[in-house]
Design a protein around this motif. Structure first.
Motif, PDB file in Angstrom:
ATOM      1  N   UNK A  35       0.705  -1.151  -0.048  1.00 17.26           N
ATOM      2  CA  UNK A  35       0.044   0.041   0.049  1.00 17.26           C
ATOM      3  C   UNK A  35       0.950   1.055   0.079  1.00 17.26           C
ATOM      4  N   UNK A  36       0.347   2.129  -0.566  1.00 15.50           N
ATOM      5  CA  UNK A  36       1.076   3.408  -0.822  1.00 15.50           C
ATOM      6  C   UNK A  36      -0.058   4.573  -0.479  1.00 15.50           C
ATOM      7  N   UNK A  37       0.582   5.164   0.456  1.00  6.29           N
ATOM      8  CA  UNK A  37      -0.604   6.370   1.330  1.00  6.29           C
ATOM      9  C   UNK A  37       0.287   7.511   0.958  1.00  6.29           C
ATOM     10  N   UNK A  38      -0.540   8.481   0.171  1.00  8.64           N
ATOM     11  CA  UNK A  38       0.027   9.863  -0.161  1.00  8.64           C
ATOM     12  C   UNK A  38      -1.018  10.771   0.291  1.00  8.64           C
TER      13      UNK A  38
ATOM     14  N   UNK B  99      -2.634  -5.727   2.064  1.00  6.97           N
ATOM     15  CA  UNK B  99      -1.319  -5.107   2.013  1.00  6.97           C
ATOM     16  C   UNK B  99      -0.451  -5.687   3.031  1.00  6.97           C
ATOM     17  N   UNK B 100       0.892  -6.179   2.632  1.00  5.28           N
ATOM     18  CA  UNK B 100       1.701  -6.731   3.600  1.00  5.28           C
ATOM     19  C   UNK B 100       2.569  -5.615   4.215  1.00  5.28           C
ATOM     20  N   UNK B 101       2.720  -4.713   3.271  1.00 10.29           N
ATOM     21  CA  UNK B 101       3.546  -3.201   3.697  1.00 10.29           C
ATOM     22  C   UNK B 101       2.883  -2.046   3.605  1.00 10.29           C
ATOM     23  N   UNK B 102       3.040  -1.157   4.318  1.00 10.84           N
ATOM     24  CA  UNK B 102       2.562   0.287   3.861  1.00 10.84           C
ATOM     25  C   UNK B 102       3.641   1.276   3.647  1.00 10.84           C
ATOM     26  N   UNK B 103       3.833   1.738   2.560  1.00  7.99           N
ATOM     27  CA  UNK B 103       4.936   2.866   2.376  1.00  7.99           C
ATOM     28  C   UNK B 103       4.171   4.268   2.108  1.00  7.99           C
ATOM     29  N   UNK B 104       4.851   5.345   2.548  1.00  4.84           N
ATOM     30  CA  UNK B 104       4.283   6.696   2.706  1.00  4.84           C
ATOM     31  C   UNK B 104       5.438   7.481   2.120  1.00  4.84           C
ATOM     32  N   UNK B 105       5.305   8.317   1.263  1.00  2.83           N
ATOM     33  CA  UNK B 105       6.314   9.441   0.895  1.00  2.83           C
ATOM     34  C   UNK B 105       5.416  10.794   0.854  1.00  2.83           C
TER      35      UNK B 105
ATOM     36  N   UNK C 287       8.455   5.258   5.542  1.00  3.52           N
ATOM     37  CA  UNK C 287       8.097   6.498   5.354  1.00  3.52           C
ATOM     38  C   UNK C 287       9.363   7.336   4.672  1.00  3.52           C
ATOM     39  N   UNK C 288       9.374   7.958   3.560  1.00  5.19           N
ATOM     40  CA  UNK C 288      10.251   8.907   3.111  1.00  5.19           C
ATOM     41  C   UNK C 288       9.888  10.252   2.904  1.00  5.19           C
ATOM     42  N   UNK C 289      10.608  11.067   3.610  1.00  4.24           N
ATOM     43  CA  UNK C 289      10.174  12.544   3.528  1.00  4.24           C
ATOM     44  C   UNK C 289      11.352  13.335   3.012  1.00  4.24           C
ATOM     45  N   UNK C 290      10.654  14.477   2.394  1.00  5.42           N
ATOM     46  CA  UNK C 290      11.503  15.457   1.824  1.00  5.42           C
ATOM     47  C   UNK C 290      11.279  16.790   2.442  1.00  5.42           C
ATOM     48  N   UNK C 291      12.071  17.519   2.814  1.00  9.18           N
ATOM     49  CA  UNK C 291      11.546  18.914   3.566  1.00  9.18           C
ATOM     50  C   UNK C 291      11.013  19.760   2.549  1.00  9.18           C
ATOM     51  N   UNK C 292       9.881  20.527   2.735  1.00 13.02           N
ATOM     52  CA  UNK C 292       9.233  21.670   2.041  1.00 13.02           C
ATOM     53  C   UNK C 292       9.564  22.671   2.628  1.00 13.02           C
ATOM     54  N   UNK C 293       9.465  22.784   3.832  1.00 10.67           N
ATOM     55  CA  UNK C 293       9.679  24.158   4.572  1.00 10.67           C
ATOM     56  C   UNK C 293      10.613  23.851   5.869  1.00 10.67           C
ATOM     57  N   UNK C 294      11.827  24.656   5.648  1.00 11.31           N
ATOM     58  CA  UNK C 294      12.783  24.611   6.641  1.00 11.31           C
ATOM     59  C   UNK C 294      12.135  25.324   7.881  1.00 11.31           C
ATOM     60  N   UNK C 295      13.220  25.511   9.089  1.00 15.28           N
ATOM     61  CA  UNK C 295      12.865  25.746  10.534  1.00 15.28           C
ATOM     62  C   UNK C 295      12.481  27.344  10.367  1.00 15.28           C
ATOM     63  N   UNK C 296      13.150  27.872   9.559  1.00 15.15           N
ATOM     64  CA  UNK C 296      12.671  29.452   9.297  1.00 15.15           C
ATOM     65  C   UNK C 296      11.894  29.531   8.423  1.00 15.15           C
ATOM     66  N   UNK C 297      11.151  28.729   7.714  1.00 10.77           N
ATOM     67  CA  UNK C 297      10.080  28.871   6.811  1.00 10.77           C
ATOM     68  C   UNK C 297       8.701  29.054   7.333  1.00 10.77           C
ATOM     69  N   UNK C 298       7.773  29.276   6.457  1.00 12.77           N
ATOM     70  CA  UNK C 298       6.350  29.189   6.763  1.00 12.77           C
ATOM     71  C   UNK C 298       5.606  28.568   5.654  1.00 12.77           C
ATOM     72  N   UNK C 299       4.189  29.195   5.657  1.00 14.69           N
ATOM     73  CA  UNK C 299       3.334  28.401   4.487  1.00 14.69           C
ATOM     74  C   UNK C 299       3.767  28.786   3.166  1.00 14.69           C
TER      75      UNK C 299
END
Length: 224
Positions: free
Chosen positions: A4-7, A68-74, A187-199
């Protein structure tokens, strides 16, 4: 194996829809599930929507309906560690629900579910090892999950003090439902907003960050 791939959101799903994977669409109630085959495995991808409730519902749907035997999230995520930059890529080691507090009535600390030894919900160790084998420079981090977009500096510092480097709105729910069903989770994550970022930081980086996260998920699917 069934995967399963949860987006969470459409802008993250876009990376998958633009990939070379040819999928059929399965409609189930209010959901559209994209079914395709990779490396002999059946993959079922579904956009959940933002937030813990929606993510948990889709995770259980993929497990119950498609076995599903595995759940992946990105997807994309915010940084609560000042050292992390936009578009940095990570695999998640553990997740915590920072909205949860059962401590007034149960023998647990704030943010802890009773079935776990501490505040964290673990993800699958072997899948994490596989991700690091594919990308030797990949770092693992802990993720704080809650039903709010974290933009306040003090809130970020608090989540960082829990031992987390990133935050999102879905992963702890995905990981807990997978754990309750005895299903592996990554889960694989990529940064969209850094520490000093906002919306506005999020809007600027969400498409590219989503593509980077999906690129690693694609490599993982080809190696499972």
């Amino acid at each position: 194996m069934n995967i399963g791939l949860v987006i969470a959101v459409a802008r993250e799903l876009k990376a998958f829809l633009e990939s070379e994977f040819e999928s059929e669409v399965i409609k189930h109630k209010c959901y559209e599930i994209y079914h395709f085959k990779v490396n002999g495995n059946d993959v079922y991808a579904c956009q959940s929507g933002m937030g813990a409730c929606d993510a948990a519902a889709v995770t259980q749907l993929l497990i119950s309906k498609f076995d599903c035997d595995a759940i992946l999230n990105y997807g994309v995520t915010g940084a609560v560690d000042p050292k992390i930059k936009a578009e940095d890529l990570f695999v998640v080691n553990k997740a915590v629900n920072h909205d949860l507090d059962l401590s007034p009535i149960d023998p647990v600390v704030k943010h802890q579910y009773g079935e776990f030894k501490d505040i964290f919900i673990p993800l699958d160790v072997e899948l994490i090892k596989l991700a690091k084998k594919i990308r030797p420079d990949l770092q693992d981090v802990n993720c704080a999950t809650g039903d709010q977009f974290i933009a306040d500096r003090d809130a970020k510092l608090y989540l960082n003090s829990l031992g987390c480097s990133i935050c999102d709105m879905e992963l702890a729910s995905i990981a807990r439902i997978a754990w309750k069903n005895g299903v592996r989770c990554l889960s694989i994550k990529c940064i969209s907003d850094a520490f000093d970022g906002d919306g506005s930081d999020f809007e600027k980086n969400v498409i590219n960050a989503g593509k980077k996260a999906f690129a690693l998920i694609k490599e993982l699917l080809l190696n499972l």
